[in-house]
Motif scaffolding. Structure first.
Motif, PDB file in Angstrom:
ATOM      1  N   THR A   1       0.847  -1.207   0.000  1.00 24.42           N
ATOM      2  CA  THR A   1       0.000   0.000   0.000  1.00 24.42           C
ATOM      3  C   THR A   1       0.876   1.249   0.000  1.00 24.42           C
ATOM      4  O   THR A   1       0.576   2.230  -0.664  1.00 24.42           O
ATOM      5  CB  THR A   1      -0.956   0.053   1.219  1.00 24.42           C
TER       6      THR A   1
ATOM      7  N   TYR B   1       2.605   2.321  -3.399  1.00 24.66           N
ATOM      8  CA  TYR B   1       1.729   2.933  -4.401  1.00 24.66           C
ATOM      9  C   TYR B   1       0.958   4.106  -3.781  1.00 24.66           C
ATOM     10  O   TYR B   1      -0.135   4.453  -4.220  1.00 24.66           O
ATOM     11  CB  TYR B   1       0.824   1.866  -5.032  1.00 24.66           C
TER      12      TYR B   1
ATOM     13  N   ASP C   1      -9.407  -5.592   0.775  1.00 21.79           N
ATOM     14  CA  ASP C   1      -9.532  -5.973  -0.647  1.00 21.79           C
ATOM     15  C   ASP C   1      -8.600  -5.135  -1.509  1.00 21.79           C
ATOM     16  O   ASP C   1      -7.915  -5.642  -2.396  1.00 21.79           O
ATOM     17  CB  ASP C   1     -10.970  -5.747  -1.145  1.00 21.79           C
ATOM     18  N   ARG C   2      -8.600  -3.827  -1.239  1.00 18.45           N
ATOM     19  CA  ARG C   2      -7.798  -2.896  -2.019  1.00 18.45           C
ATOM     20  C   ARG C   2      -6.302  -3.240  -1.876  1.00 18.45           C
ATOM     21  O   ARG C   2      -5.548  -3.244  -2.836  1.00 18.45           O
ATOM     22  CB  ARG C   2      -8.074  -1.479  -1.526  1.00 18.45           C
TER      23      ARG C   2
ATOM     24  N   ARG D   1      -4.965  -6.101  -1.097  1.00 17.57           N
ATOM     25  CA  ARG D   1      -4.646  -7.361  -1.793  1.00 17.57           C
ATOM     26  C   ARG D   1      -4.466  -7.113  -3.280  1.00 17.57           C
ATOM     27  O   ARG D   1      -3.582  -7.691  -3.915  1.00 17.57           O
ATOM     28  CB  ARG D   1      -5.755  -8.382  -1.549  1.00 17.57           C
ATOM     29  N   THR D   2      -5.292  -6.245  -3.841  1.00 18.35           N
ATOM     30  CA  THR D   2      -5.154  -5.910  -5.259  1.00 18.35           C
ATOM     31  C   THR D   2      -3.827  -5.191  -5.503  1.00 18.35           C
ATOM     32  O   THR D   2      -3.115  -5.483  -6.473  1.00 18.35           O
ATOM     33  CB  THR D   2      -6.330  -5.015  -5.708  1.00 18.35           C
ATOM     34  N   LEU D   3      -3.488  -4.262  -4.615  1.00 18.27           N
ATOM     35  CA  LEU D   3      -2.214  -3.543  -4.766  1.00 18.27           C
ATOM     36  C   LEU D   3      -1.034  -4.507  -4.727  1.00 18.27           C
ATOM     37  O   LEU D   3      -0.091  -4.383  -5.510  1.00 18.27           O
ATOM     38  CB  LEU D   3      -2.065  -2.486  -3.658  1.00 18.27           C
TER      39      LEU D   3
ATOM     40  N   ARG E   1      -1.049  -7.764  -5.443  1.00 19.39           N
ATOM     41  CA  ARG E   1      -1.054  -8.564  -6.668  1.00 19.39           C
ATOM     42  C   ARG E   1      -0.443  -7.775  -7.827  1.00 19.39           C
ATOM     43  O   ARG E   1       0.402  -8.269  -8.558  1.00 19.39           O
ATOM     44  CB  ARG E   1      -2.493  -8.966  -7.023  1.00 19.39           C
ATOM     45  N   ASN E   2      -0.868  -6.521  -7.964  1.00 21.14           N
ATOM     46  CA  ASN E   2      -0.329  -5.678  -9.037  1.00 21.14           C
ATOM     47  C   ASN E   2       1.174  -5.449  -8.859  1.00 21.14           C
ATOM     48  O   ASN E   2       1.934  -5.443  -9.820  1.00 21.14           O
ATOM     49  CB  ASN E   2      -1.041  -4.324  -9.076  1.00 21.14           C
ATOM     50  N   HIS E   3       1.582  -5.249  -7.612  1.00 22.23           N
ATOM     51  CA  HIS E   3       2.988  -5.032  -7.304  1.00 22.23           C
ATOM     52  C   HIS E   3       3.826  -6.224  -7.770  1.00 22.23           C
ATOM     53  O   HIS E   3       4.842  -6.076  -8.440  1.00 22.23           O
ATOM     54  CB  HIS E   3       3.139  -4.815  -5.803  1.00 22.23           C
TER      55      HIS E   3
ATOM     56  N   ARG F   1       3.040  -8.415 -10.015  1.00 22.56           N
ATOM     57  CA  ARG F   1       3.034  -8.482 -11.472  1.00 22.56           C
ATOM     58  C   ARG F   1       4.023  -7.458 -12.039  1.00 22.56           C
ATOM     59  O   ARG F   1       4.780  -7.743 -12.957  1.00 22.56           O
ATOM     60  CB  ARG F   1       1.622  -8.258 -12.006  1.00 22.56           C
TER      61      ARG F   1
END
Ligand code: MN
Length: 469
Positions: free
Chosen positions: A308, A311, A330-331, A333-335, A337-339, A341
């Motif tokens: 978190t 970003y 949730d947010r 976890r998405t961050l 995952r994107n990190h 990737r």
């Protein structure tokens, strides 16, 4: 008496000052330690009935301090930074802008102030024995109202210490251990000797082993098929309803079977003894969190917070620390995952483009292909990958803005033992081209004007050559 008796007087003075404040602005650093510091301090202020607002900053420089001074709070509580900027802060204090209260663990600048809580002032190592969140925790204990108990905050404090990598030696030590003991006594933390691989709560078993790059077991680490084959050879039920089980799903007996097989494999494939010892260590579990979630394990929790922070979503990280298990989680976890990737795409780009080798350093220029906030991590991951030498320091460039280029440099302990000091190299070379930089001997960074990469590289190559010569 607080968890760190040597800091009792300072903690008490800071707490007194905060109780006397009309309104407090809590300012904290954006990383896992800074976020947990803020959460510990915010909870303690709230429980003590002290009104406050919270702000975060990546870097507490003159501009940021001017913005803080322009708010109408009479008292500023700095956590996980402030000590290193004491010269600037003391000037604001002298001008009557605000009264500073500081809970930090970084090296103090050449100035002091009355309300200053920092382990280094009492001879405790701030790099290894107490984090920013630890200093905030000491303050939180002093802020307890009559009959109150802030020991539950020890859990977040330990997340901060691990986020700052203070558990490097197989566990937390010194003042940190005192905080762990309080958390255990309060029932929010448990201390366990366990497999020291990242992802015990959330990763499917093959991924747990494959991604355990720190262990570097031939045929298992970074080897998906090898990890699956190793597991399949064990006499263990590996799946549940078609899904791979995780470490947390195994019984104690099953964990012992897997761990000893892993040790045997490490021994027979010639992994050095110290790395085999490192496969087991002290781990910390947050007793109140749901098993099988990243919040249950201290290192997975701190990784989520760092995602978190990286970003610039300190609001998301703080909300999780304060108990949000819905939208913020949730947010985050998405961050994360994107990190991950972004890291793997960045690494792929570097290995496919290749690096350029000078005499004493190797480098690549990612331009806008890799975010400047993660180019350093990718540079570190690239060393030893296909086509990247592991016996030379690596220098990475990424665009910061149309006018500025971010530089990240990574070395190895093998090279620092031979005289490499990337902190000095980054500082000197960047100043030569009108930028600035610094850091640690093994990892450092700089910001330089766009277009000055070639001149900068020539300087770095010369300086590193001198250091290693
Ligand atoms: Mn810190």
């Amino acid at each position: 008496m607080g968890p760190v008796p040597d800091l009792d007087d300072r903690a008490e003075a800071c707490a007194e000052r905060l109780r006397a404040a009309d309104s407090v602005l809590l300012a904290s650093h954006i990383d896992a330690d800074g976020l947990t510091s803020a959460a510990v301090a915010a909870t303690a202020l709230e429980r003590a009935d002290i009104a406050f607002e919270t702000v975060f900053s990546k870097q507490l420089d003159a501009d940021e301090l001017a913005r803080i001074a322009a708010t109408d709070h009479d008292t500023i509580l700095f956590t996980d930074f402030g000590s290193g900027q004491l010269d600037l802060i003391a000037a604001h204090e002298a001008a009557g802008d605000f009264t500073p209260v500081i809970a930090d663990h970084h090296q103090p600048a050449d100035a002091d102030t009355e309300y200053h809580l920092n382990p280094l002032l009492v001879g405790i190592d701030g790099a290894a024995k107490l984090s920013g969140a630890g200093a905030a925790y000491v303050l939180a204990r002093a802020l307890e109202p009559d009959g109150g108990d802030n020991r539950d905050l020890a859990a977040l404090s330990v997340v901060g210490a691990v986020g700052d990598m203070q558990d490097g030696d197989g566990g937390l030590r010194g003042a940190n251990q005192g905080i762990v003991d309080e958390g255990v006594a309060a029932g929010v933390l448990s201390e366990e000797t366990d497999l020291a691989l990242y992802g015990r709560q959330t990763r499917p078993l093959p991924k747990l082993l494959e991604y355990a790059s720190e262990a570097r077991i031939p045929g298992i680490s970074n080897d998906e098929a090898g990890a699956v084959a190793f597991l399949t050879d064990l006499d263990l039920p590996l799946k549940e309803e078609g899904e791979w089980r995780r470490w947390v799903d195994l019984t104690g007996e099953e964990r012992r079977t897997l761990a000893s097989a892993l040790m045997r494999r490490a021994v027979t494939s010639g992994v050095p003894a110290d790395r085999i010892d490192g496969l087991v260590g002290t781990t910390y579990v947050l007793a109140d969190e749901e098993p099988g979630t990243e919040l249950r394990d201290v290192s997975e929790f701190s990784t989520l917070l760092n995602a978190t922070a990286r970003y610039e979503r300190a609001d998301v990280g703080l909300a999780i620390c304060l108990g949000d298990r819905g939208a913020a989680l949730d947010r985050a976890r998405t961050l994360l995952r994107n990190h991950r990737r972004n890291l793997s795409e960045g690494l792929q780009w570097v290995t496919s483009e290749g690096v350029t080798v000078e005499e004493h350093v190797q480098w690549f220029d990612a331009g806008t292909r890799i975010r400047e906030t993660i180019v350093g991590i990718i540079a570190g991951m690239a060393v030893g990958a296909d086509g990247v030498r592991h016996d030379l320091p690596i220098v990475a460039f990424a665009e910061k803005s149309p006018e500025e280029v971010k530089v990240s440099a990574r070395g190895s302990h093998f090279l620092t033992d031979r005289g490499l000091d990337l902190s000095a190299a980054m500082r000197e070379a960047s100043r030569e081209v009108g930028g600035d930089g610094g850091g640690h001997d093994v990892a450092a960074g700089a910001t330089i004007p766009a277009g000055s990469q070639r001149a900068f590289l020539d300087e770095v190559d010369r300086i590193v050559g001198e250091q290693l010569g």
